[in-house]
Design a protein around this motif. Structure first.
Motif, PDB file in Angstrom:
ATOM      1  N   ARG A  66     -64.198  46.706  13.694  1.00  0.00           N
ATOM      2  CA  ARG A  66     -64.066  48.145  13.310  1.00  0.00           C
ATOM      3  C   ARG A  66     -62.756  48.718  13.398  1.00  0.00           C
ATOM      4  O   ARG A  66     -62.515  49.805  12.695  1.00  0.00           O
ATOM      5  N   SER A  67     -61.772  48.096  13.924  1.00  0.00           N
ATOM      6  CA  SER A  67     -60.378  48.619  13.670  1.00  0.00           C
ATOM      7  C   SER A  67     -59.486  47.579  13.216  1.00  0.00           C
ATOM      8  O   SER A  67     -59.735  46.274  13.197  1.00  0.00           O
ATOM      9  N   LEU A  68     -58.371  47.907  12.535  1.00  0.00           N
ATOM     10  CA  LEU A  68     -57.126  46.951  12.417  1.00  0.00           C
ATOM     11  C   LEU A  68     -56.788  45.921  13.138  1.00  0.00           C
ATOM     12  O   LEU A  68     -56.809  44.826  12.758  1.00  0.00           O
ATOM     13  N   ASN A  69     -56.907  46.252  14.569  1.00  0.00           N
ATOM     14  CA  ASN A  69     -56.615  45.249  15.434  1.00  0.00           C
ATOM     15  C   ASN A  69     -57.537  44.695  16.170  1.00  0.00           C
ATOM     16  O   ASN A  69     -57.272  44.010  17.389  1.00  0.00           O
ATOM     17  N   ALA A  70     -58.566  44.294  15.508  1.00  0.00           N
ATOM     18  CA  ALA A  70     -60.070  43.982  16.155  1.00  0.00           C
ATOM     19  C   ALA A  70     -59.777  42.379  16.395  1.00  0.00           C
ATOM     20  O   ALA A  70     -59.089  41.586  15.684  1.00  0.00           O
ATOM     21  N   THR A  71     -60.049  41.957  17.561  1.00  0.00           N
ATOM     22  CA  THR A  71     -59.719  40.380  17.967  1.00  0.00           C
ATOM     23  C   THR A  71     -60.907  39.675  17.162  1.00  0.00           C
ATOM     24  O   THR A  71     -61.997  39.846  17.259  1.00  0.00           O
ATOM     25  N   ILE A  72     -60.397  38.582  16.813  1.00  0.00           N
ATOM     26  CA  ILE A  72     -61.293  37.650  16.231  1.00  0.00           C
ATOM     27  C   ILE A  72     -61.003  36.293  16.770  1.00  0.00           C
ATOM     28  O   ILE A  72     -59.857  35.563  17.075  1.00  0.00           O
ATOM     29  N   ILE A 102     -51.786  38.781  18.229  1.00  0.00           N
ATOM     30  CA  ILE A 102     -50.846  39.725  17.929  1.00  0.00           C
ATOM     31  C   ILE A 102     -51.483  40.927  17.703  1.00  0.00           C
ATOM     32  O   ILE A 102     -52.621  41.043  17.467  1.00  0.00           O
ATOM     33  N   TYR A 103     -50.839  41.908  18.340  1.00  0.00           N
ATOM     34  CA  TYR A 103     -51.240  43.549  18.379  1.00  0.00           C
ATOM     35  C   TYR A 103     -50.567  44.242  17.278  1.00  0.00           C
ATOM     36  O   TYR A 103     -49.344  44.149  17.244  1.00  0.00           O
ATOM     37  N   ILE A 104     -51.147  44.884  16.186  1.00  0.00           N
ATOM     38  CA  ILE A 104     -50.407  45.963  15.442  1.00  0.00           C
ATOM     39  C   ILE A 104     -50.505  47.492  15.889  1.00  0.00           C
ATOM     40  O   ILE A 104     -51.585  47.784  16.011  1.00  0.00           O
ATOM     41  N   HIS A 105     -49.244  47.879  15.960  1.00  0.00           N
ATOM     42  CA  HIS A 105     -49.220  49.340  16.428  1.00  0.00           C
ATOM     43  C   HIS A 105     -49.698  50.026  15.236  1.00  0.00           C
ATOM     44  O   HIS A 105     -49.373  50.097  14.103  1.00  0.00           O
ATOM     45  N   ASP A 106     -50.570  51.198  15.705  1.00  0.00           N
ATOM     46  CA  ASP A 106     -51.357  52.195  14.600  1.00  0.00           C
ATOM     47  C   ASP A 106     -50.327  53.128  14.554  1.00  0.00           C
ATOM     48  O   ASP A 106     -50.187  54.247  14.958  1.00  0.00           O
ATOM     49  N   LEU A 177     -55.815  38.567  15.653  1.00  0.00           N
ATOM     50  CA  LEU A 177     -55.397  39.798  15.920  1.00  0.00           C
ATOM     51  C   LEU A 177     -56.038  40.507  17.181  1.00  0.00           C
ATOM     52  O   LEU A 177     -57.274  39.614  17.508  1.00  0.00           O
ATOM     53  N   THR A 178     -55.599  41.172  17.928  1.00  0.00           N
ATOM     54  CA  THR A 178     -56.485  41.826  19.036  1.00  0.00           C
ATOM     55  C   THR A 178     -56.154  43.209  19.129  1.00  0.00           C
ATOM     56  O   THR A 178     -55.096  43.873  18.631  1.00  0.00           O
ATOM     57  N   ASN A 179     -57.233  43.978  19.742  1.00  0.00           N
ATOM     58  CA  ASN A 179     -57.140  45.236  19.853  1.00  0.00           C
ATOM     59  C   ASN A 179     -56.910  45.446  21.328  1.00  0.00           C
ATOM     60  O   ASN A 179     -56.737  46.736  21.697  1.00  0.00           O
ATOM     61  N   ASP A 180     -56.406  44.723  22.075  1.00  0.00           N
ATOM     62  CA  ASP A 180     -56.032  44.666  23.543  1.00  0.00           C
ATOM     63  C   ASP A 180     -54.690  44.017  23.413  1.00  0.00           C
ATOM     64  O   ASP A 180     -54.369  42.900  23.561  1.00  0.00           O
TER      65      ASP A 180
END
Length: 523
Positions: A66-72, A102-106, A177-180
């Protein structure tokens, strides 16, 4: 009495059954939780002897980000173990993203999205409007090729200054990507620094040019992600040369901003179309106009290049630089014109509709595909997009300064530059003795063929695939850049683990990298 005794007995049985059920549920819950989350680099799934899944508890946030940084998570390298008591097998699958998250700063929208929304304020370095180039995820308008010079699809009128936007859109679809942020091996900062500074490069006070840089680092240092390595695991990407962000004084007449000289920014790495002489700047390819959606398109293009007949010995696409006294372009144009049928000169000027002729990839690709060698002198800076247009056309590049490629694209081009290019060093244009015709005609035919095959082999590594693409195992320029920065940051972590100072050599200057003597041994 009998009824009373029976009621008590049933109550005791009910609570006993309830207690046992609760304990069993608790045990199974703990077992499943530890199996899924016991380690960060493994996922365990239970299967029966037929290989059918028994428990597949995967969080919905993983399946439907649901977020840009979601983990796959895409596990691989399965190994099977049999539980002797249950007879069931446990599959321990290593996380294929381990070490690659990789985590993307919002970031606040003023650092990226608002720049695109106000695209009319952005210039290209000319009077042209940047807005038309923002379509198709920053790839630009599709190119219409009625002459059959290009493939039928995946060609766009791409602006080189939009690399930051193109890279960001590719990063949004990156598989790891990860949101953690605690899982992340690198932190990506999607600041469109090139677009931001392009609004203020001419006739604007230095304090205005620097304002976004100050605001960015102030925002970053307040985030918990910064504190782990003081920003040394952070990186940003820009479509301008690194020198545009390395103004060393506050003189109003000096060029660019001082983003890269701010202490906080100095701890980050920057990927740009041309690096500086500092170790925390890295060069990645200019975006070309070819953005494939499938690996088969690249293979088809490579096969087309191998069959291509080349009628010119060499070619040059560009314009003279009379205002640059040390430029070799004037001499190159003179030799090309004197060479008659051996050289194809593609002059970059304004066409009848006001567009620059070299902005049309059909014109450039037609010239380069028909040439064995493509001359790549320095331009306004060491590098130029034409280098990658030449490689994309299967044309062997000819360099006159080591800063044009050899000191730049170390993640994307071979270290042994003689495998894919010709080097004619020109230290001083006043001593011009190039004799391009004679130099190129002396190269043995078997070496020419080998260089061309190497250039064609490099095509996947210098193109940026469409963000909507599925390239399989074929690595493009984005993939190699990500691998390079992850390796760079892992080196920093390794230094920390070994008790060394991670700042040692991280941002040191290296003036030797652009000297001619550093690249003479292979010539």
């Amino acid at each position: 009495m009998d009824k009373t005794i029976t009621r008590k007995c049933c109550n005791h049985q009910f609570w006993l059954v309830s207690l046992n059920s609760f304990l069993l549920c608790f045990i199974f819950f703990c077992f499943d939780y530890s199996a899924l989350y016991g380690t960060r680099d493994e996922i365990s799934v239970l299967v029966d002897n037929n290989g059918n899944a028994v428990t597949t508890q995967i969080p919905k946030s993983v399946l439907s980000p649901r977020s840009l940084n979601a983990t796959i998570i895409r596990p691989n390298n399965a190994s099977f173990e049999t539980n002797q008591e249950s007879g069931k097998q446990s599959v321990k699958e290593k996380d294929s993203c381990f070490g690659r998250y990789i985590y993307i700063h919002d970031l606040p929208s003023r650092f990226n999205r608002e720049l695109l929304e106000n695209c009319e304020s952005i210039t290209r370095g000319t009077e042209h409007n940047m807005c038309p180039y923002l379509v198709n995820h920053g790839l630009g308008p599709r190119v219409v090729d009625s002459e059959g010079v290009l493939l039928k699809r995946s060609w766009y009128s791409t602006n080189q200054f939009l690399l930051g936007v193109i890279f960001h859109n590719r990063m949004k679809t990156y598989e790891c990507l990860t949101n953690d942020s605690s899982l992340a091996s690198a932190i990506y900062v999607p600041f469109y620094a090139g677009l931001d500074i392009s609004r203020y490069l001419w006739g604007v006070k230095s304090s205005v040019r620097d304002q976004s840089a100050f605001d960015l680092v102030k925002w970053l240092v307040e985030k918990p992600e910064w504190k782990k390595l003081l920003g040394r695991d952070h990186f940003l990407v820009t479509g301008r040369i690194a020198w545009d962000f390395r103004r060393q004084t506050d003189n109003e007449s000096d060029w660019g901003s001082k983003l890269r000289f701010l202490p906080e920014s100095n701890n980050m790495s920057m990927l740009s179309i041309e690096s500086s002489s500092w170790n925390n700047d890295y060069a990645i390819p200019y975006p070309t106009c070819f953005h494939p959606t499938e690996a088969s398109e690249v293979l088809e293009w490579q096969e087309k290049l191998r069959r291509q007949k080349r009628r010119y010995l060499f070619s040059f696409a560009g314009a003279p630089r009379p205002d640059l006294q040390d430029s070799v372009r004037g001499k190159i144009i003179e030799e090309c014109q004197a060479s008659k049928n051996l050289c194809k000169l593609q002059e970059c000027n304004y066409g009848i509709n006001g567009t620059i002729t070299c902005d049309n990839p059909v014109n450039v690709m037609r010239s380069f595909q028909n040439s064995v060698f493509c001359l790549q002198p320095t331009g306004d800076s060491y590098t130029r997009r034409s280098i990658f247009d030449a490689i994309l056309a299967g044309c062997v590049p000819v360099f006159f300064h080591p800063g044009s490629a050899y000191a730049q694209y170390k993640w994307h081009l071979p270290k042994n530059y003689s495998k894919y290019s010709v080097y004619i060093p020109v230290r001083d244009v006043k001593d011009w003795k190039a004799g391009i015709n004679e130099t190129l005609l002396r190269i043995p035919e078997d070496r020419v063929i080998a260089m061309r095959q190497e250039v064609i082999r490099l095509v996947p590594s210098i193109v940026y695939a469409d963000p909507r693409s599925r390239m399989g195992n074929m690595k493009d320029a984005f993939d190699l850049a990500v691998e390079g920065i992850l390796e760079r940051i892992e080196g920093v972590r390794r230094s920390v683990r070994e008790g060394k100072d991670p700042s040692f050599g991280f941002a040191d200057g290296d003036d030797y990298k652009y000297t001619f003597s550093a690249y003479e041994l292979q010539n």
